[in-house]
Design an enzyme around this catalytic site. Structure first.
Site, PDB file in Angstrom:
ATOM      1  CG  HIS A 153       3.944   0.706   5.951  1.00 61.83           C
ATOM      2  ND1 HIS A 153       3.124  -0.388   6.164  1.00 61.83           N
ATOM      3  CD2 HIS A 153       3.235   1.782   6.359  1.00 61.83           C
ATOM      4  CE1 HIS A 153       1.981   0.029   6.692  1.00 61.83           C
ATOM      5  NE2 HIS A 153       2.025   1.343   6.809  1.00 61.83           N
ATOM      6  CD  GLU A 156       5.631  -2.769   5.495  1.00 64.23           C
ATOM      7  OE1 GLU A 156       4.883  -2.931   4.512  1.00 64.23           O
ATOM      8  OE2 GLU A 156       5.202  -2.417   6.619  1.00 64.23           O
ATOM      9  CG  HIS A 211       1.668  -3.681   3.000  1.00 62.59           C
ATOM     10  ND1 HIS A 211       1.765  -2.714   3.955  1.00 62.59           N
ATOM     11  CD2 HIS A 211       0.682  -3.286   2.157  1.00 62.59           C
ATOM     12  CE1 HIS A 211       0.876  -1.764   3.713  1.00 62.59           C
ATOM     13  NE2 HIS A 211       0.206  -2.092   2.633  1.00 62.59           N
ATOM     14  CD  GLU A 255       1.257  -7.616   5.348  1.00 57.21           C
ATOM     15  OE1 GLU A 255       2.478  -7.422   5.410  1.00 57.21           O
ATOM     16  OE2 GLU A 255       0.409  -6.850   5.826  1.00 57.21           O
TER      17      GLU A 255
END
Length: 1111
Positions: free
Chosen positions: A814, A817, A911, A996
């Site tokens: 992504h 990010e 991420h 994350e």
């Protein structure tokens, strides 16, 4: 019923003498029951003859219930002599007599008496008073009160008494109290509306007066409840009552100077709030100047904190009625067009291009269909869509919960991937193990096709206000000293050694000293960066380089705490937005930057986003120092607006500017919880401080009045956009500043870093760089292999070298990010480092790393998608080699490894998370998924090695930013095509994770209360490596039982909580007085690659519901 009640009361009477305990409250309860029996016996014919007895009995019951309430209060408030304490402890509950009365069918009997009594003409006023006083007490305690009233015919009886006694305050009050309870039932509300009760209430509500305020308050409560029904709201609009309510509100606002009647003012606003839930109501509100009236009254209320409920409800009404506008764009599709090789018929891009023209136009599509009324009515203020919805997403199919280890493709097809695993067959014969640099493992590097277009390199000229738009085009920089452009615009465009030519003209002082960051940033080199940019391909064919990427970023040494939220900040911003409608002449409304139409610069701020990873589509000047900013959609998409990166110049020093990004899509954001934007000042960089710093005050995030049609929104309801607003001032004259959502990390930066890492390689390190594939946009996707060289080419060493377990890492699927790339940078630098830990790690494992899975998205400033307009982390189940090449080939590498029985020990995809704090992991566990759902499973279904918990547990012990409490190991259906789930399910990797990292900061551990920076992110990447070394020691133990003991010791077997949403505390100020919370945003984009919290409806319900103490 009659004999039952009577005999029950006799039984109770017999029991009175049994104990002291009963002495306190049973006699009165039994008295209630005895009186109830009397009433029942009288019901019907007898009562017609003896109204007086009925009145007396009812009065006694009322008295009993009332005295119990009073005595309860008195007992509680008196001192504590022994007897009183006994009395207090024996008082079962204050409403006990009412409950006994209700449970024995008292409500029904009262309704029967009411019906009978109302047949007598004229009805006994005294009896009606007692009955309604009693019903008003009983009603709130009886759940079926509304239904009983309707079925017995009591609704009309009460309405008739009310109509006949409008001047009789004493009787009117209990009647209104009963009507208020009736109206809470939506079917009753409609029935009462048909019976003229809405009009009746408008006869009772009156202008300011010190008399009868209780009566008025109750009437407004009843009216407010009635107006929740759309039918009644329409009735009120048709009767011209919106104007009446506004006039009454103004009257009470002006006259209630000492704020003693806030509840009446609030009651009037609640009526307006419920009427404006329908389109007709909103139109009537606007037509009767409601915006100005509520705006002015609210502004006068602001200084008095106790009046906040009035301000908040007024704000809610104004926001709801603010006309919905489309974004100031020709189309919400991306400003950049990229033609795909083929468009899958069912995909999002086909849908996008099949939409009719004018699709972006906004129509108010809510309500106004008669049938949806009745029981479906909900108070839009507190509407929380299905509380349990979160768990619908948990995978309940046990077959899907068991990893199948089925590579899915014939080995013949996968054999071509052998060339990416030379280390598994390398024999090092003829290799010289002396300490000179080896050549056998040098990389195949990037055969980057050099671009022929000139690249604009930042020069001092951009700092002179006259030439801000025309930086020099340089073929290559010869010196570290880059000259500035001279007077008269005679900059010598395109010359090979432009710096010298320009310098001569510029005279002294126009020389830009590039800060020498090489000592502080070993992996940064401005000249090399420019070289890398030449090989990067973008859809808009960018030719400029942004200063921050050119100069580099050195993390500041000072702490950057989460920003404290100022009370009332959001409200004041919303009021400034409402002023646009009320004072339109104060609004400049001038477009100053537009990707769609290039414009001449004016005397306002100057904006630019036309460089790698840049994103800003349009800037509109609203007031002298306020700008609305519109972000560009991802290419081949019409949404995903979150990432921004743009340049601002032409600012005044010391002036406070307000910036509003007006087309954000998520319903909540960490900008509401302490996160600030990032700013980079070129003047600071030249002065030796090249760095991004957190900046901005008055930051908040809220629903605005811009919207898209439901077709453009993919057929969903949630069409509103959100504003992210911040204010800032600038410290230097003639500065050029950059703003970004998070620390930028471009594709060219990655290529520069990899090239510098190559130079760090020692003879002990085996490093190979391959090009995994070309992306759709023609950029190379790098694949790295890192491990330790064998000590010699003897059989034992070669065997050990080849048989090291594999670790597979990836990042940046992504583009928005960017923190994932900073974590990856920390991992790569640690792996290439000289520390003994790094050496041990290389000897323990072979690392396969894809540091950037979505180069095209990164280059073009997308937030979530690749050029195919799709989220690549939802394509792992069935990636298309043409449209999703990086995913297709990365998955093939893993399938190849599974085929040759060398599946990785750990797979981890890095991420960033936009809604939660700290760093945490999502993994996959059958057991924990079953625990969170209600499926029945046998113990054999739940056989599972706890090993998947070891790595996150180790990280929680050694990495200060990591939080075990935020981790989840639940598998959801919406995630079944993410890397984490597919690698677990299809490749059979038990330790398959998404890691994350927060974009905001931490709320636990060493960094609690601080925003996260690149130093902490890089540290996290390094700590991940250290954790892998600990994992090696754990899994390398010979005694397997000992390993299990140790594992259960460090792991603990309690399942993690299934955290659906950001765990933020609520504020004193409601965070989102969001208009129509029933029209919530439910974008299918979901949150991030791995991760639980992506059920979009649930997101919204939480983000608005959790902080929703609006009134």
């Amino acid at each position: 019923m009659h004999t039952h009640t009577h005999s029950l009361s006799l039984c109770l009477n017999k029991d009175i003498s049994k104990t002291l305990v009963h002495w306190v409250h049973v006699p009165s309860n039994s008295k209630v029951l005895m009186l109830l029996g009397q009433l029942e016996r009288m019901n019907g014919e007898a009562m017609m003859r003896d109204v007086e007895t009925a009145r007396q009995v009812t009065a006694k019951i009322f008295h009993l219930i009332q005295t119990q309430e009073k005595s309860g209060k008195e007992v509680m408030s008196k001192g504590s002599s022994g007897m009183e304490v006994i009395l207090a402890s024996l008082e079962v509950s204050r409403g006990r007599r009412v409950s006994v009365f209700v449970s024995k069918g008292g409500t029904g009997i009262l309704f029967q008496i009411l019906i009978s009594a109302s047949k007598e003409l004229p009805p006994s006023e005294e009896l009606m008073l007692q009955l309604h006083s009693l019903l008003a007490k009983v009603g709130p305690k009886d759940r079926k009160f509304g239904v009983k009233a309707r079925l017995s015919g009591a609704l009309n009886a009460t309405v008739n008494v009310t109509k006949q006694n409008l001047q009789n305050t004493k009787l009117l009050l209990p009647c209104l109290q009963v009507l208020r309870v009736y109206s809470t039932n939506s079917v009753n509300a409609i029935s009462l509306g048909k019976n003229g009760v809405v009009e009746l209430m408008f006869k009772i509500v009156a202008p300011y007066s010190k008399k009868n305020t209780t009566l008025l308050k109750v009437a407004l409560d009843a009216l407010g409840a009635l107006l929740k029904s759309k039918t009644n709201a329409r009735r009120a609009v048709d009767g011209g009552h919106v104007h009446v309510l506004l006039a009454l509100y103004q009257d009470w606002h002006h006259n209630d100077a000492r704020h003693r009647h806030m509840l009446i003012r609030k009651g009037l606003l609640v009526c307006l709030r419920n009427i404006t839930n329908i389109k007709l109501g909103r139109k009537a509100f606007i037509d009767t100047d409601g915006m100005r009236i509520l705006y002015n009254s609210s502004t006068e209320c602001l200084p008095v904190r106790t009046l906040d409920p009035l301000v908040n409800t007024s704000s809610l009404i104004m926001r709801k009625c603010f006309p919905k506008n489309r974004l100031p764009l020709p189309t919400i599709k991306s400003a950049f067009h990229y033609q795909l090789p083929h468009v899958p018929a069912a995909g999002p891009v086909a849908q996008l291009y099949s939409q009719p023209p004018g699709v972006d136009d906004v129509v108010d599509e809510s309500d106004d269909n008669e049938e949806t009324d009745a029981d479906t009515e909900n108070d839009t203020e507190n509407e929380e869509d299905d509380k349990d919805q979160g768990n619908d997403d948990i995978e309940t199919d046990l077959n899907k919960l068991h990893p199948k280890n089925n590579p899915g493709r014939p080995f013949e097809e996968l054999r071509v991937y052998e060339r990416f695993f030379l280390e598994l067959s390398e024999d090092f014969q003829g290799y010289n193990f002396e300490p000179s640099k080896s050549s056998s493992t040098t990389s195949s590097s990037f055969s980057s096709t050099r671009s022929t277009r000139p690249i604009i390199v930042p020069t001092a000229q951009a700092l002179s206000p006259k030439h801000i738009q025309s930086p020099l085009l340089l073929g290559g920089i010869a010196t570290r000293r880059v000259g500035g452009g001279g007077g008269g615009g005679g900059s010598n465009w395109g010359s090979d050694c432009g710096s010298e030519g320009a310098e001569d003209e510029a005279g002294e002082g126009a020389v830009l000293e590039v800060p020498d960051t090489a000592l502080l940033l070993p992996l940064h080199d401005p000249d090399l960066y420019v070289e890398m940019v030449k090989g990067t391909r973008s859809v808009p064919q960018y030719a400029e380089v942004a200063y921050p990427d050119y100069f580099g970023h050195i993390a500041p040494t000072f702490k950057e705490p989460l920003q404290e939220r100022v009370y009332g900040v959001q409200r004041s911003k919303i009021f400034q937005d409402i002023e646009r409608l009320i004072h339109p002449n104060d609004i400049v409304d001038k477009v100053v930057y537009d990707l769609d139409i290039p414009r001449a610069p004016s005397d306002s701020l100057k904006f630019n986003s036309q460089f790698e990873s840049g994103n800003l589509r349009k800037a509109v000047q609203i007031r002298k120092y306020e700008y609305d900013l519109v972000l560009n959609s991802d290419i081949n998409s019409n949404h995903y607006h979150q990432w921004f990166y743009f340049e601002v110049s032409g600012m005044r020093v010391g002036t406070n500017y307000r910036f509003n990004i007006i087309n954000s899509e998520k319903s909540n954001s960490q900008f509401n919880y302490g996160m600030q934007v990032l700013m980079y000042s070129v003047q600071d960089a030249i002065s030796g401080r090249p760095r991004w710093v957190r900046t901005g005050t008055d930051i908040c995030y809220y629903k605005n009045h811009f919207a898209r049609s439901s077709i453009a929104a993919g057929g969903q309801k949630g069409k509103s956009y959100y504003t992210m607003t911040f204010s800032t001032s600038f410290s230097h004259k003639d500065d050029v500043c950059y703003f970004a959502y998070h620390y930028p990390y471009t594709y060219s930066t990655l290529k520069m870093h990899l090239s510098k890492l190559e130079a760090l390689r020692t003879p002990q390190i085996y490093l190979r760089q391959d090009v995994l594939c070309q992306t759709l946009g023609g950029n190379s996707c790098p694949l790295l292999t890192i491990t330790a060289m064998p000590e010699s080419n003897s059989n034992d060493y070669i065997c050990q070298f080849r048989n090291r377990p594999l670790i597979f890492l990836s990042a940046r699927v992504h583009p928005g990010e960017t923190n994932a790339s900073w974590v990856m940078k920390g991992t790569l630098e640690f792996l290439m480092g000289t520390s003994p830990l790094a050496a041990s790690l290389r000897e323990a494992y072979i690392f396969k790393i894809v540091p950037m899975l979505n180069p095209d998205g990164v280059v073009n400033g997308n937030h979530r998608c690749s050029l195919s307009g799709e989220d690549l982390n939802r394509q792992w189940q069935n990636p298309n080699p043409e449209l999703h090449p990086t995913i297709y080939h990365t998955k093939s590498l893993l399938q190849y490894l599974a085929h040759i029985q060398r599946a990785p020990l750990v797979f981890c995809d890095y991420h960033g998370h936009s809604r939660k704090k700290n760093v945490f992991m999502y993994g996959c566990s059958v057991k924990e998924t079953v625990w969170q759902s209600n499926i029945s499973a046998t113990s054999s279904d739940l056989q599972e090695d706890l090993g998947y918990r070891a790595l996150p547990k180790i990280l929680s012990q050694i990495a200060p930013a990591f939080s075990m409490a935020s981790c989840s190991f639940v598998v959801e259906r919406s995630k079944e095509s993410t890397a984490r789930v597919v690698v677990w399910r299809e490749i059979g990797v038990q330790r398959s994770y998404t890691m994350e990292s927060t974009l905001c900061g931490c709320d636990q551990g060493k960094y609690k209360g601080l925003q996260i920076g690149t130093r902490e992110l890089e540290e996290m990447g390094a700590q991940f490596c250290v954790a892998l070394l600990r994992l090696k020691r754990l899994t390398g133990m010979r005694n397997h039982q000992h390993l299990l003991d140790l594992e259960s010791d460090i792991i603990g077997t309690s399942p993690t909580t299934y955290v659906m949403e950001e765990d933020e505390p609520s504020f004193l100020e409601a965070i989102d007085y969001s208009a129509e919370s029933n029209d919530e945003d439910a974008e299918p984009e979901n949150e991030h690659g791995g991760g639980v919290q992506e059920n979009p409806n649930h997101l919204d319900q939480l983000s608005d519901g959790e902080t929703n103490h609006r009134d």
